[in-house]
Each structure stands twice: as C-alpha cells, then as structure tokens.
Design a protein around this motif. Structure first.
Motif, PDB file in Angstrom:
ATOM      1  N   SER A   1       0.856  -1.191   0.000  1.00 58.10           N
ATOM      2  CA  SER A   1       0.000   0.000   0.000  1.00 58.10           C
ATOM      3  C   SER A   1       0.887   1.234   0.000  1.00 58.10           C
ATOM      4  O   SER A   1       1.864   1.306   0.758  1.00 58.10           O
ATOM      5  N   SER A   2       0.548   2.203  -0.860  1.00 59.76           N
ATOM      6  CA  SER A   2       1.433   3.350  -1.040  1.00 59.76           C
ATOM      7  C   SER A   2       0.647   4.658  -1.046  1.00 59.76           C
ATOM      8  O   SER A   2      -0.506   4.720  -1.497  1.00 59.76           O
ATOM      9  N   GLN A   3       1.314   5.702  -0.545  1.00 55.49           N
ATOM     10  CA  GLN A   3       0.714   7.036  -0.524  1.00 55.49           C
ATOM     11  C   GLN A   3       1.806   8.069  -0.757  1.00 55.49           C
ATOM     12  O   GLN A   3       2.896   7.986  -0.178  1.00 55.49           O
ATOM     13  N   THR A   4       1.535   9.051  -1.608  1.00 50.05           N
ATOM     14  CA  THR A   4       2.488  10.126  -1.858  1.00 50.05           C
ATOM     15  C   THR A   4       2.590  11.029  -0.640  1.00 50.05           C
ATOM     16  O   THR A   4       1.584  11.361  -0.012  1.00 50.05           O
TER      17      THR A   4
ATOM     18  N   PRO B   1      -9.047  13.378   1.303  1.00 48.07           N
ATOM     19  CA  PRO B   1      -7.781  12.821   1.797  1.00 48.07           C
ATOM     20  C   PRO B   1      -6.852  12.436   0.650  1.00 48.07           C
ATOM     21  O   PRO B   1      -7.298  12.255  -0.486  1.00 48.07           O
ATOM     22  N   VAL B   2      -5.569  12.314   0.972  1.00 47.39           N
ATOM     23  CA  VAL B   2      -4.603  11.858  -0.024  1.00 47.39           C
ATOM     24  C   VAL B   2      -4.870  10.381  -0.297  1.00 47.39           C
ATOM     25  O   VAL B   2      -4.956   9.580   0.634  1.00 47.39           O
ATOM     26  N   PRO B   3      -5.044   9.988  -1.566  1.00 53.09           N
ATOM     27  CA  PRO B   3      -5.409   8.599  -1.869  1.00 53.09           C
ATOM     28  C   PRO B   3      -4.300   7.609  -1.526  1.00 53.09           C
ATOM     29  O   PRO B   3      -3.118   7.929  -1.583  1.00 53.09           O
ATOM     30  N   ILE B   4      -4.720   6.392  -1.155  1.00 47.19           N
ATOM     31  CA  ILE B   4      -3.818   5.276  -0.904  1.00 47.19           C
ATOM     32  C   ILE B   4      -4.050   4.241  -1.997  1.00 47.19           C
ATOM     33  O   ILE B   4      -5.184   3.859  -2.269  1.00 47.19           O
ATOM     34  N   PHE B   5      -2.966   3.790  -2.621  1.00 44.88           N
ATOM     35  CA  PHE B   5      -3.060   2.830  -3.711  1.00 44.88           C
ATOM     36  C   PHE B   5      -2.515   1.478  -3.270  1.00 44.88           C
ATOM     37  O   PHE B   5      -1.578   1.392  -2.475  1.00 44.88           O
ATOM     38  N   SER B   6      -3.098   0.427  -3.804  1.00 43.74           N
ATOM     39  CA  SER B   6      -2.689  -0.934  -3.463  1.00 43.74           C
ATOM     40  C   SER B   6      -1.927  -1.559  -4.627  1.00 43.74           C
ATOM     41  O   SER B   6      -2.161  -1.250  -5.791  1.00 43.74           O
ATOM     42  N   GLY B   7      -1.019  -2.453  -4.286  1.00 39.88           N
ATOM     43  CA  GLY B   7      -0.257  -3.182  -5.288  1.00 39.88           C
ATOM     44  C   GLY B   7       0.274  -4.460  -4.675  1.00 39.88           C
ATOM     45  O   GLY B   7      -0.313  -4.993  -3.731  1.00 39.88           O
ATOM     46  N   PHE B   8       1.397  -4.945  -5.186  1.00 40.93           N
ATOM     47  CA  PHE B   8       1.977  -6.152  -4.611  1.00 40.93           C
ATOM     48  C   PHE B   8       3.488  -6.013  -4.533  1.00 40.93           C
ATOM     49  O   PHE B   8       4.106  -5.164  -5.194  1.00 40.93           O
ATOM     50  N   SER B   9       4.094  -6.864  -3.707  1.00 38.27           N
ATOM     51  CA  SER B   9       5.519  -6.802  -3.453  1.00 38.27           C
ATOM     52  C   SER B   9       6.119  -8.203  -3.511  1.00 38.27           C
ATOM     53  O   SER B   9       5.505  -9.173  -3.051  1.00 38.27           O
ATOM     54  N   LEU B  10       7.318  -8.296  -4.069  1.00 35.31           N
ATOM     55  CA  LEU B  10       8.065  -9.553  -4.116  1.00 35.31           C
ATOM     56  C   LEU B  10       9.494  -9.247  -3.687  1.00 35.31           C
ATOM     57  O   LEU B  10      10.119  -8.323  -4.207  1.00 35.31           O
ATOM     58  N   MET B  11      10.000 -10.036  -2.740  1.00 40.18           N
ATOM     59  CA  MET B  11      11.282  -9.728  -2.135  1.00 40.18           C
ATOM     60  C   MET B  11      12.128 -10.988  -1.974  1.00 40.18           C
ATOM     61  O   MET B  11      11.589 -12.069  -1.720  1.00 40.18           O
ATOM     62  N   ALA B  12      13.447 -10.828  -2.107  1.00 39.94           N
ATOM     63  CA  ALA B  12      14.384 -11.910  -1.836  1.00 39.94           C
ATOM     64  C   ALA B  12      15.384 -11.425  -0.799  1.00 39.94           C
ATOM     65  O   ALA B  12      15.930 -10.314  -0.925  1.00 39.94           O
ATOM     66  N   GLN B  13      15.616 -12.245   0.223  1.00 36.72           N
ATOM     67  CA  GLN B  13      16.533 -11.894   1.300  1.00 36.72           C
ATOM     68  C   GLN B  13      17.543 -13.022   1.498  1.00 36.72           C
ATOM     69  O   GLN B  13      17.155 -14.185   1.658  1.00 36.72           O
ATOM     70  N   GLY B  14      18.813 -12.670   1.474  1.00 35.01           N
ATOM     71  CA  GLY B  14      19.863 -13.654   1.704  1.00 35.01           C
ATOM     72  C   GLY B  14      20.663 -13.282   2.939  1.00 35.01           C
ATOM     73  O   GLY B  14      21.286 -12.211   2.979  1.00 35.01           O
ATOM     74  N   ASP B  15      20.632 -14.131   3.945  1.00 39.91           N
ATOM     75  CA  ASP B  15      21.328 -13.835   5.196  1.00 39.91           C
ATOM     76  C   ASP B  15      22.837 -13.831   4.975  1.00 39.91           C
ATOM     77  O   ASP B  15      23.418 -14.833   4.542  1.00 39.91           O
TER      78      ASP B  15
END
Length: 207
Positions: A35-38, A49-63
């Motif tokens: 979820s994102s907002q400017t 109000p300032v609009p909030i937009f929805s999307g998706f996230s994909l992440m890779a984490q290497g310890d």
C-alpha cells in the motif's frame, strides 16, 4: 497513511510472535500486498484525503550473517505525483515498478531496519488527476520520465514466525533524488507479506 501506520504498529506490538534468527547462507522469499501514498508538500491544492493505492511486493533476502541480510525488493503499484510551481499545479497518476537493492540489519529477533538504493520505472501513460495550468501548457511531472532514483528506508516487524513461514509488516519511505522543482515525489508504503524459507545453509558433517 500516518493513522494507518500507527494502527499497524499498535497491532503488531500487541501480538505474540516467534523469534527469527538470521543464519548465514539462508535465503527467504517474501510475497505480499503493498500500500502506497504520496508524501505531499504543504499545499492548499493537494487532495483531501490523499489517496492510498494498493499493489503487490516480491522480495528476496539472503542472510549474510547472524545480524543482517542482503535484500532485493520489487514493488508494483500506482504512484501519484504532484507538482506546483510558477502558478501551475498538476497531479498525475502512473502505474509504477520500483526495485530496491540494499542491506537489512536485525535490531533483535523481531525488529529489523533496512537502507536501499531505489530505482523506479513509470509504466503505461500518465493519467491526469487534477490540473490548473494557466501559465504553461507543457507543465509535466516526473511521471513522464523514463526512470527515477531514490533512497528507500524500511522498518519491519515479524508479527508471527514458525519456520519456514513468517508474517511480516514492513513500513517504508522512499526519498526521490530526481524530483522536479516544486514536486512531491516521495512516497510512504506498507508491506504485509508472507516470508518463506526457500534455501537453508547445509552444514557438512565432519568425518
């Protein structure tokens, strides 16, 4: 957005959670909603109000150690730019792909923070949300630029952990290095995601 962030923080600290222990060589994937907002500059012309937009996230984490990991994140969402300069103001919305690459440091087994370089790529054609252009018909926002660069800051909390799965809440702020004069191009974001262990370091048995 700030009220939503405060509510999320209240909820996550009130829930019990298992402890996550980074281990060198482990690799995790995180997939979730974004979820994102400017973050608007002070202006009487900003939407309320300032609009909030929805999307998706994909992440890779290497310890990389027991204190931190390298992280690559891809966020897809609608981004809203607002620019006000020389008597003109314009707000434009664009489909947006953001890629961050950086390092996450674990404060303890629940909280972590990250700092990353962010690059962004507007997609499709910008859509005008609001405009007032009495002085310049060519007035544009960064939604028309081929790319954007910035710095992404993160504060995350493990709401629940039961390896190989974890539920993560990740609050983010992206500062834009490439905004135009009089433009609000920074954005605040929140990821609610599922983290999954996809590779575990193999310990060789000594003979």
């Amino acid at each position: 957005m700030m009220k939503a962030i405060i509510l999320i923080l209240f909820l996550i600290v009130s829930l019990s959670a298992g402890a996550y222990v980074p281990k060198e060589g482990n690799v995790h994937a995180v997939i979730g909603s974004y979820s994102s907002q400017t973050n608007y500059r002070n202006s009487q012309n900003k939407p309320s109000p300032v609009p909030i937009f929805s999307g998706f996230s994909l992440m890779a984490q290497g310890d990389a150690s027991d204190k931190g990991n390298l992280e690559i994140c891809i966020n897809y969402f609608n981004k809203l730019y607002f620019r006000e300069d020389g008597g003109n103001y314009l707000s434009e919305r664009i489909q947006y792909l953001q890629i961050t690459m950086g390092y996450r440091y674990w404060l303890n087994n629940y909280w972590s923070t990250a700092l990353a370089f962010a690059s962004g790529y507007p997609l499709a054609t910008p859509q005008t949300a609001t405009s007032y252009l009495p002085n310049d018909s060519t007035f544009e926002t960064s939604a028309h630029d081929p790319s954007e660069a910035g710095l992404d800051m993160s504060l995350a909390y493990d709401v629940w952990n039961q390896e190989p799965y974890s539920i993560v809440v990740d609050l983010r702020y992206t500062y834009s290095f490439t905004s135009r004069s009089g433009e609000s191009a920074d954005n605040m974001g929140a990821i609610v995601g599922l983290r999954y262990l996809i590779q575990e370091k193999q310990v060789k048995n000594k003979k």
